[in-house]
Scaffold this motif. Sequence first.
Motif, PDB file in Angstrom:
ATOM      1  N   ARG A  59      92.059  56.390  82.726  1.00  0.00           N
ATOM      2  CA  ARG A  59      91.793  55.772  81.489  1.00  0.00           C
ATOM      3  C   ARG A  59      91.601  54.315  81.912  1.00  0.00           C
ATOM      4  O   ARG A  59      90.785  53.507  81.320  1.00  0.00           O
ATOM      5  CB  ARG A  59      92.666  56.321  80.195  1.00  0.00           C
ATOM      6  N   GLN A  60      92.663  53.890  82.202  1.00  0.00           N
ATOM      7  CA  GLN A  60      92.851  52.343  82.618  1.00  0.00           C
ATOM      8  C   GLN A  60      91.632  51.681  83.486  1.00  0.00           C
ATOM      9  O   GLN A  60      91.189  50.801  83.288  1.00  0.00           O
ATOM     10  CB  GLN A  60      94.124  51.963  83.166  1.00  0.00           C
ATOM     11  N   PHE A  61      91.455  52.732  84.680  1.00  0.00           N
ATOM     12  CA  PHE A  61      90.483  52.505  85.349  1.00  0.00           C
ATOM     13  C   PHE A  61      88.991  52.136  84.620  1.00  0.00           C
ATOM     14  O   PHE A  61      88.257  51.115  84.828  1.00  0.00           O
ATOM     15  CB  PHE A  61      90.084  53.584  86.488  1.00  0.00           C
ATOM     16  N   GLU A  62      88.714  53.153  83.579  1.00  0.00           N
ATOM     17  CA  GLU A  62      87.437  52.958  82.683  1.00  0.00           C
ATOM     18  C   GLU A  62      87.865  51.640  81.914  1.00  0.00           C
ATOM     19  O   GLU A  62      86.546  51.031  81.975  1.00  0.00           O
ATOM     20  CB  GLU A  62      87.359  54.083  81.880  1.00  0.00           C
ATOM     21  N   GLU A  63      88.804  51.309  81.408  1.00  0.00           N
ATOM     22  CA  GLU A  63      88.966  50.000  80.556  1.00  0.00           C
ATOM     23  C   GLU A  63      88.733  48.891  81.546  1.00  0.00           C
ATOM     24  O   GLU A  63      88.013  47.658  80.978  1.00  0.00           O
ATOM     25  CB  GLU A  63      90.255  50.066  80.097  1.00  0.00           C
TER      26      GLU A  63
ATOM     27  N   LEU B 232      86.563  48.895  84.171  1.00  0.00           N
ATOM     28  CA  LEU B 232      85.398  48.510  84.443  1.00  0.00           C
ATOM     29  C   LEU B 232      84.518  48.064  83.106  1.00  0.00           C
ATOM     30  O   LEU B 232      83.704  46.972  83.271  1.00  0.00           O
ATOM     31  CB  LEU B 232      84.591  50.083  84.609  1.00  0.00           C
ATOM     32  N   THR B 233      84.970  48.259  81.938  1.00  0.00           N
ATOM     33  CA  THR B 233      84.512  47.652  80.829  1.00  0.00           C
ATOM     34  C   THR B 233      84.855  46.356  80.715  1.00  0.00           C
ATOM     35  O   THR B 233      83.844  45.593  80.395  1.00  0.00           O
ATOM     36  CB  THR B 233      85.080  48.569  79.672  1.00  0.00           C
ATOM     37  N   ALA B 234      86.156  45.761  81.108  1.00  0.00           N
ATOM     38  CA  ALA B 234      86.607  44.562  80.861  1.00  0.00           C
ATOM     39  C   ALA B 234      85.965  43.642  82.035  1.00  0.00           C
ATOM     40  O   ALA B 234      85.513  42.618  81.837  1.00  0.00           O
ATOM     41  CB  ALA B 234      87.949  44.431  81.257  1.00  0.00           C
ATOM     42  N   LEU B 235      85.644  44.118  83.094  1.00  0.00           N
ATOM     43  CA  LEU B 235      84.897  43.489  84.178  1.00  0.00           C
ATOM     44  C   LEU B 235      83.344  43.020  83.753  1.00  0.00           C
ATOM     45  O   LEU B 235      82.888  42.109  84.252  1.00  0.00           O
ATOM     46  CB  LEU B 235      84.921  44.557  85.539  1.00  0.00           C
ATOM     47  N   ARG B 236      82.639  44.024  82.882  1.00  0.00           N
ATOM     48  CA  ARG B 236      81.493  43.924  82.543  1.00  0.00           C
ATOM     49  C   ARG B 236      81.283  43.064  81.364  1.00  0.00           C
ATOM     50  O   ARG B 236      80.339  42.630  80.936  1.00  0.00           O
ATOM     51  CB  ARG B 236      80.840  45.514  82.245  1.00  0.00           C
ATOM     52  N   ALA B 237      82.286  42.819  80.731  1.00  0.00           N
ATOM     53  CA  ALA B 237      82.213  42.197  79.456  1.00  0.00           C
ATOM     54  C   ALA B 237      81.895  40.611  79.597  1.00  0.00           C
ATOM     55  O   ALA B 237      82.194  40.005  80.526  1.00  0.00           O
ATOM     56  CB  ALA B 237      83.797  41.997  78.623  1.00  0.00           C
ATOM     57  N   THR B 238      81.092  40.070  78.472  1.00  0.00           N
ATOM     58  CA  THR B 238      80.872  38.748  78.743  1.00  0.00           C
ATOM     59  C   THR B 238      81.164  38.201  77.406  1.00  0.00           C
ATOM     60  O   THR B 238      80.814  38.817  76.069  1.00  0.00           O
ATOM     61  CB  THR B 238      79.164  38.474  78.816  1.00  0.00           C
ATOM     62  N   PRO B 239      81.926  37.322  77.248  1.00  0.00           N
ATOM     63  CA  PRO B 239      82.630  36.651  78.333  1.00  0.00           C
ATOM     64  C   PRO B 239      83.669  37.160  79.000  1.00  0.00           C
ATOM     65  O   PRO B 239      84.256  38.169  78.306  1.00  0.00           O
ATOM     66  CB  PRO B 239      83.042  35.167  77.781  1.00  0.00           C
TER      67      PRO B 239
END
Length: 165
Positions: free
Chosen positions: A90-94, A96-103
Amino acid sequence: MASEIEKPKRKWTAGRILLILSLGLNLLIVGLVAGAIVNRPHGPDRPPKIADLGFGPYVRSLSREDQAALATAFKAEEGNFRERRETLRRQFEELLTALRATPYDHDAVQAIITSQQEEALASQRMGGRLFLDHLAGMSDAERTAYADKLESDVKRWRREKPDDD
């Protein structure tokens, strides 16, 4: 006219070194988690193995009977390992989402990676405890024979390992 512009020397402060080491450790943990998720040989519900926690050479040198006894101890703790694996997934998916977030939110990524490190360390500690408990249950002669086999196996594995040169 030989005027040279002198470049300022970069100082390797303790903070910079700590940052680089921390980044390296974080990348290692992310790589381990990603590798564990991608390379699940027996599906997500396979029973945990102590080799998954970095004890591979130690376990491979145990007798089949000792490996079976250790597997039995692991099955008793299986729920804890499954919960941790699911949390890491679950944290890995989180992440990935955080790495793609802008900003980009550095603090959010750092919190996720720190949590992953804590989960991985808790699993390693549990595996270590089970392994040490198993070793403590061996007789002196069994431990000596195990140490001899481990030493022999490690020497053999080193000879079989291809050179990187």
